[in-house]
Every structure is written in structure tokens, then in C-alpha cells.
Motif scaffolding. Sequence first.
Motif, PDB file in Angstrom:
ATOM      1  N   ALA A   2       0.694  -5.422   4.242  1.00  0.00           N
ATOM      2  CA  ALA A   2       0.939  -5.088   2.830  1.00  0.00           C
ATOM      3  C   ALA A   2       2.437  -4.953   2.556  1.00  0.00           C
ATOM      4  CB  ALA A   2       0.220  -3.798   2.461  1.00  0.00           C
ATOM      5  N   ASN A   3       3.163  -4.357   3.491  1.00  0.00           N
ATOM      6  CA  ASN A   3       4.618  -4.222   3.347  1.00  0.00           C
ATOM      7  C   ASN A   3       5.296  -5.585   3.268  1.00  0.00           C
ATOM      8  OD1 ASN A   3       4.339  -1.485   3.400  1.00  0.00           O
ATOM      9  ND2 ASN A   3       5.299  -1.176   5.388  1.00  0.00           N
ATOM     10  N   LYS A   4       4.870  -6.502   4.149  1.00  0.00           N
ATOM     11  CA  LYS A   4       5.450  -7.851   4.161  1.00  0.00           C
ATOM     12  C   LYS A   4       5.164  -8.574   2.853  1.00  0.00           C
ATOM     13  CE  LYS A   4       5.284 -10.468   7.790  1.00  0.00           C
ATOM     14  NZ  LYS A   4       4.787 -11.241   8.971  1.00  0.00           N
ATOM     15  N   SER A  51       4.501   3.602   4.997  1.00  0.00           N
ATOM     16  CA  SER A  51       3.595   3.273   6.097  1.00  0.00           C
ATOM     17  C   SER A  51       3.544   4.379   7.133  1.00  0.00           C
ATOM     18  CB  SER A  51       4.039   1.972   6.777  1.00  0.00           C
ATOM     19  OG  SER A  51       3.815   0.885   5.930  1.00  0.00           O
ATOM     20  N   PHE A  52       4.655   5.116   7.253  1.00  0.00           N
ATOM     21  CA  PHE A  52       4.705   6.189   8.236  1.00  0.00           C
ATOM     22  C   PHE A  52       3.696   7.283   7.912  1.00  0.00           C
ATOM     23  CE2 PHE A  52       7.032   9.639  10.630  1.00  0.00           C
ATOM     24  CZ  PHE A  52       6.776   9.098  11.881  1.00  0.00           C
ATOM     25  N   LYS A  53       3.321   7.364   6.640  1.00  0.00           N
ATOM     26  CA  LYS A  53       2.271   8.310   6.231  1.00  0.00           C
ATOM     27  C   LYS A  53       0.969   7.977   6.955  1.00  0.00           C
ATOM     28  CE  LYS A  53       0.587   7.744   2.112  1.00  0.00           C
ATOM     29  NZ  LYS A  53       0.413   7.713   0.646  1.00  0.00           N
ATOM     30  N   TYR A  54       0.684   6.696   7.109  1.00  0.00           N
ATOM     31  CA  TYR A  54      -0.533   6.269   7.800  1.00  0.00           C
ATOM     32  C   TYR A  54      -0.412   6.524   9.300  1.00  0.00           C
ATOM     33  CZ  TYR A  54      -4.784   3.545   8.482  1.00  0.00           C
ATOM     34  OH  TYR A  54      -6.062   3.154   8.789  1.00  0.00           O
ATOM     35  N   VAL A  55       0.786   6.262   9.844  1.00  0.00           N
ATOM     36  CA  VAL A  55       1.037   6.529  11.264  1.00  0.00           C
ATOM     37  C   VAL A  55       0.868   8.025  11.539  1.00  0.00           C
ATOM     38  CG1 VAL A  55       2.768   6.463  13.111  1.00  0.00           C
ATOM     39  CG2 VAL A  55       2.589   4.559  11.505  1.00  0.00           C
ATOM     40  N   ALA A  56       1.339   8.854  10.610  1.00  0.00           N
ATOM     41  CA  ALA A  56       1.217  10.309  10.763  1.00  0.00           C
ATOM     42  C   ALA A  56      -0.238  10.738  10.824  1.00  0.00           C
ATOM     43  CB  ALA A  56       1.928  11.020   9.618  1.00  0.00           C
ATOM     44  N   SER A  57      -1.090  10.071  10.051  1.00  0.00           N
ATOM     45  CA  SER A  57      -2.518  10.427  10.074  1.00  0.00           C
ATOM     46  C   SER A  57      -3.138  10.076  11.424  1.00  0.00           C
ATOM     47  CB  SER A  57      -3.270   9.722   8.935  1.00  0.00           C
ATOM     48  OG  SER A  57      -3.432   8.352   9.192  1.00  0.00           O
ATOM     49  N   ILE A  58      -2.634   9.008  12.058  1.00  0.00           N
ATOM     50  CA  ILE A  58      -3.097   8.640  13.399  1.00  0.00           C
ATOM     51  C   ILE A  58      -2.707   9.719  14.401  1.00  0.00           C
ATOM     52  CG2 ILE A  58      -2.767   7.003  15.306  1.00  0.00           C
ATOM     53  CD1 ILE A  58      -2.522   4.790  13.227  1.00  0.00           C
ATOM     54  N   ILE A  59      -1.453  10.181  14.284  1.00  0.00           N
ATOM     55  CA  ILE A  59      -0.974  11.233  15.185  1.00  0.00           C
ATOM     56  C   ILE A  59      -1.770  12.515  14.958  1.00  0.00           C
ATOM     57  CG2 ILE A  59       1.024  12.657  15.820  1.00  0.00           C
ATOM     58  CD1 ILE A  59       2.777  10.230  14.990  1.00  0.00           C
ATOM     59  N   THR A  60      -2.093  12.813  13.704  1.00  0.00           N
ATOM     60  CA  THR A  60      -2.906  13.995  13.397  1.00  0.00           C
ATOM     61  C   THR A  60      -4.273  13.904  14.075  1.00  0.00           C
ATOM     62  OG1 THR A  60      -1.819  14.250  11.243  1.00  0.00           O
ATOM     63  CG2 THR A  60      -3.932  15.366  11.538  1.00  0.00           C
TER      64      THR A  60
END
Length: 221
Positions: free
Chosen positions: A166-168, A196-205
Amino acid sequence: MDLSIFLCLLIVPVMALVMIIKNYNKCKNIINENNLCGVEIAHRILEKNKLDNIYVVEILNSLNDHYDSKRKVIRLSKEIFNENSMTSLVISAQQCAYAIQDKNNYSLFKIRCLLEKIIKAFIILSYILFLLGLFANMTDAINLGIALISICLIYELLMLPVEFKANKIALSELKKLKIIEKSEEEIVSRLLRTMSFKYVASIITSLVDLIKYIMSLIVEN
């Protein structure tokens, strides 16, 4: 697991949220050079991609901008819809990118739309099971919570390409339509990465939750 490592993992989602809000507010004060508001940008991208069936509507909730694939609606918060900031530009373009993925029948995006609500329910249920297992000394409840959060973690990892793609698409559309100038490309790229880091953060959570459940199970045994 070392307690310091666990605490570091726990802090990452909070840091991600702080970073998102910081970049969001910073770019909110930078006017895009073509002086276009969010709804104008969305309409340009949608029109270019022959997505006349997609409506762009204004909502009140901040940071709740999203594309509704079921109703074919892009919902933009009041400030994103009306303002001409770099934040408005990027978020509008990103939501249009999801609509383009939908139109192109991108398989991972379709899977995400199909399973998103189920995964959210799994996350809530895993918390309930964990608390039930912890306070009622029910090992089976904790085991089921571990299974559910593991499924959520695998799902989130598999869906990461949707965000990157989506970013691309968003950056490509902004360039092709000359909505952004060369001098703005770096800001746009940085803000897209932040979103996108918001989504990465949810993975870490989810990872932190999984570790927490496993640690509590070890303690119980």
C-alpha cells in the motif's frame, strides 16, 4: 526470558504510538506545495484508477481513517478530509492504495478483509481466557489463550506485505499524478513508514502477549 528483554518488548508499542503521534503532528503543520486537501487528493487518485464507485466521506474520529471494502467507502477524519497538510496528503493516498489493492483483487488484502473482525475477536477472547486462567487457576484457559494469540501473531505477520505494498502504491500514485513535488518525496516516504510502524507495533504487542501467557503458564506449573 530475561526481564529486561521482556520490558523492552513491552515498551516498543508505546514508543511506536508516540512516534506516530509525533510525526503525525509535525507533518500536520506542513502544507503540501500543491495546496490540496485530503478529499481532493483522494478524488484525483480514485478518478485516475477508474474507481468511481468509491465514496469519500468525512468522519469525526481522529486517527480512525480507513477504507471500508464492504461498503466501498473511504472514511477520512475531519482534519484529514479538509486540511491541506502533508499528513492529510499521505493518509488520503494510503487509503486510496487499499482501494486499489481491492480493485486489483490482491489476495492478501482480500484475506485481511475476510478475517480482520475474526482476528480482533480472537485477541479480545485471548485476554479473557488469560485472565480467567490466571485468577481461576485454569491451565486449559491459558493454553487456549496461547493458541488464539499465536494465530493472531501468524496472521499479522502474513498481512505485513499488504501495508508495504500500500505504501508503494500510495507513493507511486502521488508521483504519477504530480500531487507531490520532488522536495516532498522524503517527507511522504517517512510518514508512510511511520503509519506502517503502527501495524508492526501491533505485531510486537501480540508477541509480548504470547510471551506473557507462556511465562504465566510456566509459573503456574
